[in-house]
Design a protein around this motif. Structure first.
Motif, PDB file in Angstrom:
ATOM      1  N   VAL A 159       4.185   5.520  -5.277  1.00 30.80           N
ATOM      2  CA  VAL A 159       4.156   4.353  -4.402  1.00 30.80           C
ATOM      3  C   VAL A 159       3.131   4.585  -3.304  1.00 30.80           C
ATOM      4  O   VAL A 159       3.256   5.534  -2.520  1.00 30.80           O
ATOM      5  CB  VAL A 159       5.538   4.079  -3.785  1.00 30.80           C
ATOM      6  CG1 VAL A 159       5.464   2.884  -2.846  1.00 30.80           C
ATOM      7  CG2 VAL A 159       6.570   3.844  -4.883  1.00 30.80           C
ATOM      8  N   GLU A 160       2.121   3.714  -3.295  1.00 33.41           N
ATOM      9  CA  GLU A 160       1.106   3.790  -2.237  1.00 33.41           C
ATOM     10  C   GLU A 160       1.456   2.819  -1.127  1.00 33.41           C
ATOM     11  O   GLU A 160       2.063   1.768  -1.369  1.00 33.41           O
ATOM     12  CB  GLU A 160      -0.293   3.432  -2.765  1.00 33.41           C
ATOM     13  CG  GLU A 160      -0.836   4.334  -3.849  1.00 33.41           C
ATOM     14  CD  GLU A 160      -0.771   3.686  -5.201  1.00 33.41           C
ATOM     15  OE1 GLU A 160      -1.625   3.960  -6.054  1.00 33.41           O
ATOM     16  OE2 GLU A 160       0.171   2.877  -5.418  1.00 33.41           O
ATOM     17  N   SER A 161       1.030   3.152   0.070  1.00 32.04           N
ATOM     18  CA  SER A 161       1.200   2.256   1.204  1.00 32.04           C
ATOM     19  C   SER A 161       0.146   2.578   2.250  1.00 32.04           C
ATOM     20  O   SER A 161      -0.547   3.595   2.146  1.00 32.04           O
ATOM     21  CB  SER A 161       2.608   2.382   1.802  1.00 32.04           C
ATOM     22  OG  SER A 161       2.810   3.692   2.295  1.00 32.04           O
ATOM     23  N   GLY A 162       0.047   1.705   3.238  1.00 27.95           N
ATOM     24  CA  GLY A 162      -0.852   1.964   4.357  1.00 27.95           C
ATOM     25  C   GLY A 162      -2.124   1.149   4.366  1.00 27.95           C
ATOM     26  O   GLY A 162      -2.901   1.236   5.318  1.00 27.95           O
ATOM     27  N   LEU A 172      -3.550   6.077   4.367  1.00 28.50           N
ATOM     28  CA  LEU A 172      -2.840   5.726   3.147  1.00 28.50           C
ATOM     29  C   LEU A 172      -1.855   6.829   2.801  1.00 28.50           C
ATOM     30  O   LEU A 172      -2.123   8.005   3.040  1.00 28.50           O
ATOM     31  CB  LEU A 172      -3.821   5.533   1.992  1.00 28.50           C
ATOM     32  CG  LEU A 172      -4.967   4.534   2.210  1.00 28.50           C
ATOM     33  CD1 LEU A 172      -5.776   4.403   0.911  1.00 28.50           C
ATOM     34  CD2 LEU A 172      -4.468   3.205   2.687  1.00 28.50           C
ATOM     35  N   SER A 173      -0.738   6.419   2.210  1.00 22.82           N
ATOM     36  CA  SER A 173       0.276   7.367   1.742  1.00 22.82           C
ATOM     37  C   SER A 173       0.536   7.138   0.264  1.00 22.82           C
ATOM     38  O   SER A 173       0.525   5.992  -0.201  1.00 22.82           O
ATOM     39  CB  SER A 173       1.576   7.181   2.515  1.00 22.82           C
ATOM     40  OG  SER A 173       1.402   7.417   3.895  1.00 22.82           O
ATOM     41  N   CYS A 174       0.776   8.213  -0.426  1.00 18.65           N
ATOM     42  CA  CYS A 174       1.171   8.163  -1.838  1.00 18.65           C
ATOM     43  C   CYS A 174       2.392   9.058  -1.984  1.00 18.65           C
ATOM     44  O   CYS A 174       2.280  10.280  -1.815  1.00 18.65           O
ATOM     45  CB  CYS A 174       0.036   8.632  -2.724  1.00 18.65           C
ATOM     46  SG  CYS A 174       0.484   8.819  -4.466  1.00 18.65           S
ATOM     47  N   THR A 220       4.486  13.811  -0.894  1.00 14.93           N
ATOM     48  CA  THR A 220       3.580  12.786  -0.387  1.00 14.93           C
ATOM     49  C   THR A 220       2.192  13.357  -0.131  1.00 14.93           C
ATOM     50  O   THR A 220       2.062  14.497   0.339  1.00 14.93           O
ATOM     51  CB  THR A 220       4.135  12.166   0.907  1.00 14.93           C
ATOM     52  OG1 THR A 220       5.383  11.534   0.621  1.00 14.93           O
ATOM     53  CG2 THR A 220       3.178  11.133   1.490  1.00 14.93           C
ATOM     54  N   THR A 262      -3.022   0.025  -3.267  1.00 16.78           N
ATOM     55  CA  THR A 262      -2.894  -0.617  -1.968  1.00 16.78           C
ATOM     56  C   THR A 262      -4.279  -1.131  -1.562  1.00 16.78           C
ATOM     57  O   THR A 262      -5.284  -0.455  -1.770  1.00 16.78           O
ATOM     58  CB  THR A 262      -2.314   0.352  -0.915  1.00 16.78           C
ATOM     59  OG1 THR A 262      -2.071  -0.342   0.309  1.00 16.78           O
ATOM     60  CG2 THR A 262      -3.231   1.539  -0.649  1.00 16.78           C
TER      61      THR A 262
END
Length: 108
Positions: free
Chosen positions: A4-7, A19-21, A73, A102
């Motif tokens: 799950v990526e975010s940021g 960005l986070s994975c 992460t 993302t």
């Protein structure tokens, strides 16, 4: 395995994003890929369990990849962002698994 990526988001040129994975399982290596509109995915950065790092020339000095093993992460700190950094960013785990991506948009 799920990633799950975010940021991602919209940022002005010169700005920063992180960005986070996050993976559902432990891993050895994570890569971040960038896909600009209408282009293929290109490798941006890699981090391995042995601490080996790789950066694409165009991001050296601006992007930093790091990992938090206890959180499964990997982070991609992106500074001094440029319009050409715009696109989808995907993480890729151990050569096998992809996240959903993302979106990063660098625009004034």
């Amino acid at each position: 395995v799920q990633l799950v990526e975010s940021g991602g988001g919209l940022v002005q040129p010169g700005g920063s994003l992180r960005l986070s994975c996050t993976a559902s399982d432990s891993f050895y290596a994570i890569e971040w890929f960038h896909q600009a509109p209408g282009q293929e995915r290109d490798l941006v950065a890699r981090i391995t369990g042995g601490g080996i790092l790789y950066y694409r020339d165009s991001v050296k000095g601006r992007f930093t990849i790091s990992r938090a093993n206890r959180k499964n992460t990997v982070y991609l700190q992106m500074n001094s962002l440029k319009p050409e950094d715009t696109g989808m960013y995907y993480c890729h785990m151990d050569g096998s698994y992809w996240g959903q991506g993302t979106q990063v948009t660098v625009s004034s």
